[in-house]
Design a protein around this motif. Structure first.
Motif, PDB file in Angstrom:
ATOM      1  N   GLU A 216      15.737  11.317  12.123  1.00  0.00           N
ATOM      2  CA  GLU A 216      14.298  11.437  12.351  1.00  0.00           C
ATOM      3  C   GLU A 216      14.021  12.345  13.549  1.00  0.00           C
ATOM      4  OE1 GLU A 216      12.012  10.105  10.451  1.00  0.00           O
ATOM      5  OE2 GLU A 216      13.161   8.642   9.272  1.00  0.00           O
ATOM      6  N   TYR A 217      13.033  13.208  13.411  1.00  0.00           N
ATOM      7  CA  TYR A 217      12.641  14.107  14.499  1.00  0.00           C
ATOM      8  C   TYR A 217      11.135  13.955  14.732  1.00  0.00           C
ATOM      9  CZ  TYR A 217      17.130  16.483  13.721  1.00  0.00           C
ATOM     10  OH  TYR A 217      18.466  16.779  13.580  1.00  0.00           O
ATOM     11  N   LYS A 218      10.758  13.717  15.975  1.00  0.00           N
ATOM     12  CA  LYS A 218       9.340  13.597  16.320  1.00  0.00           C
ATOM     13  C   LYS A 218       9.038  14.460  17.542  1.00  0.00           C
ATOM     14  CE  LYS A 218       8.611   8.954  14.451  1.00  0.00           C
ATOM     15  NZ  LYS A 218       8.147   7.576  14.725  1.00  0.00           N
ATOM     16  N   TYR A 219       7.880  15.107  17.516  1.00  0.00           N
ATOM     17  CA  TYR A 219       7.499  16.008  18.600  1.00  0.00           C
ATOM     18  C   TYR A 219       6.069  15.734  19.041  1.00  0.00           C
ATOM     19  CZ  TYR A 219      11.747  18.573  17.615  1.00  0.00           C
ATOM     20  OH  TYR A 219      13.064  18.908  17.452  1.00  0.00           O
ATOM     21  N   GLU A 220       5.814  16.052  20.303  1.00  0.00           N
ATOM     22  CA  GLU A 220       4.456  15.926  20.816  1.00  0.00           C
ATOM     23  C   GLU A 220       3.571  16.953  20.106  1.00  0.00           C
ATOM     24  OE1 GLU A 220       3.519  13.608  22.965  1.00  0.00           O
ATOM     25  OE2 GLU A 220       5.565  12.847  23.100  1.00  0.00           O
ATOM     26  N   PHE A 221       2.325  16.579  19.918  1.00  0.00           N
ATOM     27  CA  PHE A 221       1.378  17.478  19.250  1.00  0.00           C
ATOM     28  C   PHE A 221       0.030  17.299  19.932  1.00  0.00           C
ATOM     29  CE2 PHE A 221      -1.823  18.673  16.216  1.00  0.00           C
ATOM     30  CZ  PHE A 221      -1.273  19.701  15.473  1.00  0.00           C
ATOM     31  N   ALA A 222      -0.461  18.375  20.541  1.00  0.00           N
ATOM     32  CA  ALA A 222      -1.704  18.269  21.307  1.00  0.00           C
ATOM     33  C   ALA A 222      -2.869  18.931  20.581  1.00  0.00           C
ATOM     34  CB  ALA A 222      -1.523  18.913  22.679  1.00  0.00           C
ATOM     35  N   GLY A 223      -4.040  18.315  20.699  1.00  0.00           N
ATOM     36  CA  GLY A 223      -5.254  18.893  20.134  1.00  0.00           C
ATOM     37  C   GLY A 223      -5.174  19.076  18.629  1.00  0.00           C
ATOM     38  N   SER A 224      -5.780  20.159  18.156  1.00  0.00           N
ATOM     39  CA  SER A 224      -5.786  20.448  16.720  1.00  0.00           C
ATOM     40  C   SER A 224      -4.634  21.355  16.312  1.00  0.00           C
ATOM     41  CB  SER A 224      -7.112  21.120  16.337  1.00  0.00           C
ATOM     42  OG  SER A 224      -7.221  22.392  16.963  1.00  0.00           O
ATOM     43  N   GLY A 225      -3.821  21.765  17.293  1.00  0.00           N
ATOM     44  CA  GLY A 225      -2.688  22.643  17.003  1.00  0.00           C
ATOM     45  C   GLY A 225      -2.976  24.113  17.236  1.00  0.00           C
ATOM     46  N   LEU A 226      -4.252  24.461  17.393  1.00  0.00           N
ATOM     47  CA  LEU A 226      -4.615  25.870  17.576  1.00  0.00           C
ATOM     48  C   LEU A 226      -4.069  26.446  18.880  1.00  0.00           C
ATOM     49  CD1 LEU A 226      -8.343  25.834  16.388  1.00  0.00           C
ATOM     50  CD2 LEU A 226      -6.467  27.055  15.290  1.00  0.00           C
ATOM     51  N   ARG A 227      -3.895  25.606  19.893  1.00  0.00           N
ATOM     52  CA  ARG A 227      -3.468  26.106  21.205  1.00  0.00           C
ATOM     53  C   ARG A 227      -2.099  26.778  21.158  1.00  0.00           C
ATOM     54  NH1 ARG A 227      -3.627  20.559  24.431  1.00  0.00           N
ATOM     55  NH2 ARG A 227      -5.589  20.539  23.260  1.00  0.00           N
ATOM     56  N   TYR A 228      -1.224  26.327  20.264  1.00  0.00           N
ATOM     57  CA  TYR A 228       0.106  26.929  20.170  1.00  0.00           C
ATOM     58  C   TYR A 228       0.012  28.355  19.614  1.00  0.00           C
ATOM     59  CZ  TYR A 228       1.195  21.980  20.627  1.00  0.00           C
ATOM     60  OH  TYR A 228       1.246  20.677  21.062  1.00  0.00           O
ATOM     61  N   MET A 229      -0.875  28.540  18.660  1.00  0.00           N
ATOM     62  CA  MET A 229      -1.107  29.866  18.084  1.00  0.00           C
ATOM     63  C   MET A 229      -1.750  30.795  19.115  1.00  0.00           C
ATOM     64  SD  MET A 229      -3.568  30.749  14.835  1.00  0.00           S
ATOM     65  CE  MET A 229      -5.059  30.197  15.698  1.00  0.00           C
ATOM     66  N   ILE A 230      -2.738  30.293  19.828  1.00  0.00           N
ATOM     67  CA  ILE A 230      -3.421  31.092  20.844  1.00  0.00           C
ATOM     68  C   ILE A 230      -2.443  31.483  21.949  1.00  0.00           C
ATOM     69  CG2 ILE A 230      -5.296  31.104  22.543  1.00  0.00           C
ATOM     70  CD1 ILE A 230      -6.719  29.007  20.727  1.00  0.00           C
ATOM     71  N   ALA A 231      -1.573  30.551  22.325  1.00  0.00           N
ATOM     72  CA  ALA A 231      -0.584  30.827  23.370  1.00  0.00           C
ATOM     73  C   ALA A 231       0.371  31.937  22.943  1.00  0.00           C
ATOM     74  CB  ALA A 231       0.200  29.558  23.697  1.00  0.00           C
ATOM     75  N   GLU A 232       0.804  31.917  21.685  1.00  0.00           N
ATOM     76  CA  GLU A 232       1.703  32.964  21.191  1.00  0.00           C
ATOM     77  C   GLU A 232       0.987  34.316  21.161  1.00  0.00           C
ATOM     78  OE1 GLU A 232       5.084  34.854  19.218  1.00  0.00           O
ATOM     79  OE2 GLU A 232       4.718  33.330  20.752  1.00  0.00           O
ATOM     80  N   PHE A 233      -0.242  34.327  20.716  1.00  0.00           N
ATOM     81  CA  PHE A 233      -1.037  35.562  20.666  1.00  0.00           C
ATOM     82  C   PHE A 233      -1.171  36.160  22.070  1.00  0.00           C
ATOM     83  CE2 PHE A 233      -5.422  37.566  20.203  1.00  0.00           C
ATOM     84  CZ  PHE A 233      -4.987  38.633  19.424  1.00  0.00           C
ATOM     85  N   ALA A 234      -1.498  35.311  23.035  1.00  0.00           N
ATOM     86  CA  ALA A 234      -1.645  35.767  24.420  1.00  0.00           C
ATOM     87  C   ALA A 234      -0.318  36.262  24.981  1.00  0.00           C
ATOM     88  CB  ALA A 234      -2.194  34.637  25.287  1.00  0.00           C
ATOM     89  N   SER A 235       0.750  35.549  24.668  1.00  0.00           N
ATOM     90  CA  SER A 235       2.077  35.923  25.159  1.00  0.00           C
ATOM     91  C   SER A 235       2.500  37.292  24.623  1.00  0.00           C
ATOM     92  CB  SER A 235       3.103  34.862  24.751  1.00  0.00           C
ATOM     93  OG  SER A 235       4.400  35.233  25.132  1.00  0.00           O
ATOM     94  N   LEU A 236       2.210  37.554  23.357  1.00  0.00           N
ATOM     95  CA  LEU A 236       2.547  38.851  22.764  1.00  0.00           C
ATOM     96  C   LEU A 236       1.815  39.981  23.481  1.00  0.00           C
ATOM     97  CD1 LEU A 236       2.408  37.943  18.954  1.00  0.00           C
ATOM     98  CD2 LEU A 236       4.462  38.417  20.297  1.00  0.00           C
ATOM     99  N   ILE A 237       0.547  39.754  23.778  1.00  0.00           N
ATOM    100  CA  ILE A 237      -0.243  40.770  24.475  1.00  0.00           C
ATOM    101  C   ILE A 237       0.331  41.023  25.867  1.00  0.00           C
ATOM    102  CG2 ILE A 237      -2.517  41.319  25.452  1.00  0.00           C
ATOM    103  CD1 ILE A 237      -3.749  39.669  23.148  1.00  0.00           C
ATOM    104  N   GLN A 238       0.635  39.949  26.578  1.00  0.00           N
ATOM    105  CA  GLN A 238       1.153  40.084  27.941  1.00  0.00           C
ATOM    106  C   GLN A 238       2.514  40.767  27.979  1.00  0.00           C
ATOM    107  OE1 GLN A 238       0.971  36.044  29.504  1.00  0.00           O
ATOM    108  NE2 GLN A 238      -0.919  36.523  30.589  1.00  0.00           N
ATOM    109  N   ARG A 239       3.333  40.500  26.974  1.00  0.00           N
ATOM    110  CA  ARG A 239       4.689  41.064  26.950  1.00  0.00           C
ATOM    111  C   ARG A 239       4.761  42.406  26.228  1.00  0.00           C
ATOM    112  NH1 ARG A 239       8.053  37.937  23.914  1.00  0.00           N
ATOM    113  NH2 ARG A 239       6.452  36.547  23.106  1.00  0.00           N
ATOM    114  N   ASN A 240       3.585  42.922  25.829  1.00  0.00           N
ATOM    115  CA  ASN A 240       3.519  44.199  25.103  1.00  0.00           C
ATOM    116  C   ASN A 240       4.367  44.186  23.834  1.00  0.00           C
ATOM    117  OD1 ASN A 240       1.772  45.613  26.941  1.00  0.00           O
ATOM    118  ND2 ASN A 240       3.505  45.782  28.348  1.00  0.00           N
ATOM    119  N   LYS A 241       4.333  43.053  23.136  1.00  0.00           N
ATOM    120  CA  LYS A 241       5.036  42.911  21.863  1.00  0.00           C
ATOM    121  C   LYS A 241       4.004  42.930  20.739  1.00  0.00           C
ATOM    122  CE  LYS A 241       9.194  41.978  23.616  1.00  0.00           C
ATOM    123  NZ  LYS A 241      10.401  42.795  23.358  1.00  0.00           N
ATOM    124  N   SER A 242       4.252  43.710  19.715  1.00  0.00           N
ATOM    125  CA  SER A 242       3.264  43.816  18.641  1.00  0.00           C
ATOM    126  C   SER A 242       3.538  42.868  17.478  1.00  0.00           C
ATOM    127  CB  SER A 242       3.200  45.256  18.117  1.00  0.00           C
ATOM    128  OG  SER A 242       4.471  45.678  17.667  1.00  0.00           O
TER     129      SER A 242
END
Length: 450
Positions: A393-419
């Motif tokens: 069995e594997y269980k993980y923390e999950f915060a909010g509606s889940g959108l924050r993880y997507m937004i964080a990746e989008f922001a990280s790509l911009i900051q790291r100049n990754k397309s």
């Protein structure tokens, strides 16, 4: 020999990290350093880490006094590692005093003083400026997006565009964070925003994305990003040529548990993959969604999710069949069956006019992975075998509606100049957009033959 172990994220490795690691090494003879995996970091709410796991591990490995570097991937691993490596001392910064006392059952816990005046958070603020993001449309996820973005410190939202001026005016009046409203898209794009999030009716996506890319804005957009094959190719070409990010807003792709499940799958414990089944249904009419939204069709609205899982596990499809049910000229249900390399089968069920259990199963020759409903908001999964005693069995923390993880990746790509993102690659994007495009072709052919 005295073995010492410690753990950390070690983002932008700095003097404070090095001092703490040296203090840990001074406690014994052999120092093991656990570097937290990015999925595990995100599951713990650390959404602003700027460097990949690989880069952070390399930085720690380069320290000549560190003897071994391991990856920390899940809650409870520390206790497992104490036994696995026969650890004598667990060392951690004194900002965690008391938090790890439970490990005294396995080893001696030592809290070490930290270096004042320096932190990864401070360095990130110095190295990266906030990303100004504008909202396009007053869609079903706009409010949730604004709320979730507050958890990503590198994003600042204060501007919105929508065609309806009165709606924009009312929205900005009621929302303290959104100061500026626009009903002219050109004026909206001609501001200091660096990126946009698009949440509108599907047939407007292409034009809105194209204009944003041509204005040199990074784009995060609800999927599908285009309703035509040539339109999709054009948008991807523009983004690549201008070195901009074009990312479909399929939040499942960025969830910590979902990505950890894919890593576990790579270990091969369930054998050769034979079939992937995933269901995504939602009775939008009962949620008071407008008929215009529902009329976009179940496949257009929902197929991105099961298609993502099928693609991630089985790769591109070789053939596809649709078994749909229509009402008022649009599909309210669709069973999508794809065939893949080696004869593996993908079974995706989507519906807006029927309700089913929203779980997913990845079937292998030795066992299977089960993701309970709602699987697209992956919080847990299990690996199951013929012998029930071997279930993991594997269980993980999950915060909010889940959108924050997507937004964080989008922001990280911009900051790291990754397309491009490793979590949702260009081939993933093409594949999940192929499904509604091929369904549209299927309907046209059926109509022609009838």
């Amino acid at each position: 020999m005295i073995t010492v172990i410690t753990y950390g994220t070690y983002d932008m490795l700095h003097k404070g990290h090095i001092n703490l690691l040296k203090r840990a090494k001074a406690l014994g003879d052999y120092l093991i350093v656990g570097v937290t995996d990015e999925n595990y970091d995100r599951s713990r709410g650390k959404l602003n880490v700027s460097e990949s796991t690989k880069k952070r591990m390399k930085a720690v490995e380069a320290l000549d006094f560190v003897d071994k570097v391991i990856v920390e991937t899940h809650k409870g691993q520390k206790a497992e590692d104490m036994v696995k490596y026969d650890v004598d001392i667990f060392a951690i910064g004194d900002d965690w005093i008391g938090a790890f006392d439970y490990l005294n059952e396995y080893t001696h816990v030592e809290y070490l003083p930290r270096t004042e005046g320096i932190s990864s958070t401070q360095l990130r603020k110095e190295h990266f400026s906030k990303i100004k993001l504008g909202l396009v449309g007053l869609g079903r996820d706009t409010e949730a997006f604004i709320e979730e973005a507050q958890n990503v410190s590198s994003i600042k939202i204060n501007r919105i565009y929508a065609k309806d001026f009165l709606a924009v005016k009312a929205f900005t009046k009621d929302n303290e964070l959104i100061k500026y409203g626009h009903d002219n898209y050109e004026d909206f794009l001609d501001t200091s925003i660096q990126a946009v999030y698009i949440d509108t009716v599907l047939d407007r996506h292409y034009h809105l994305i194209k204009a944003a890319l041509e204005a040199d804005k990074h784009v995060l957009c609800e999927n599908p990003i285009a309703l035509g094959k040539e339109e999709l190719k054009e948008l991807l070409h523009i983004a690549k040529k201008r070195k901009l990010i074009l990312l479909p807003a399929v939040k499942t792709a960025f969830l910590p548990a979902f990505n950890q499940m894919l890593k576990v799958l790579e270990e091969g414990d369930i054998g050769e993959i034979r079939e992937v089944r995933a269901t995504r249904t939602s009775l939008y009419r009962e949620k008071n969604y407008p008929d215009t939204f529902i009329a976009q069709g179940a496949t257009n609205i929902l197929s991105s999710y099961p298609s993502l899982l099928v693609k991630k596990v089985l790769g591109k499809h070789k053939s596809i069949d649709f078994f749909d049910q229509e009402e008022n000229g649009y599909d309210i249900s669709n069973l999508i069956i794809t065939r893949h390399k080696g004869g593996a089968v993908g079974v995706s069920r989507v519906a807006t006019g029927a309700k089913s259990e929203g779980d997913a199963v990845i079937s292998g020759s030795k066992g299977y992975i089960y993701i309970p409903a709602p699987w697209w908001l992956t919080k847990s999964f299990s690996i199951r075998f013929e012998d029930e005693h071997k279930t993991q069995e594997y269980k993980y923390e999950f915060a909010g509606s889940g959108l924050r993880y997507m937004i964080a990746e989008f922001a990280s790509l911009i900051q790291r100049n990754k397309s491009t993102s490793k979590m949702l690659t260009p081939t993933d994007i093409v594949e999940i957009n192929r499904i509604p495009l091929e369904y549209d072709e299927f309907k046209k052919l059926r109509k022609k033959e009838s």
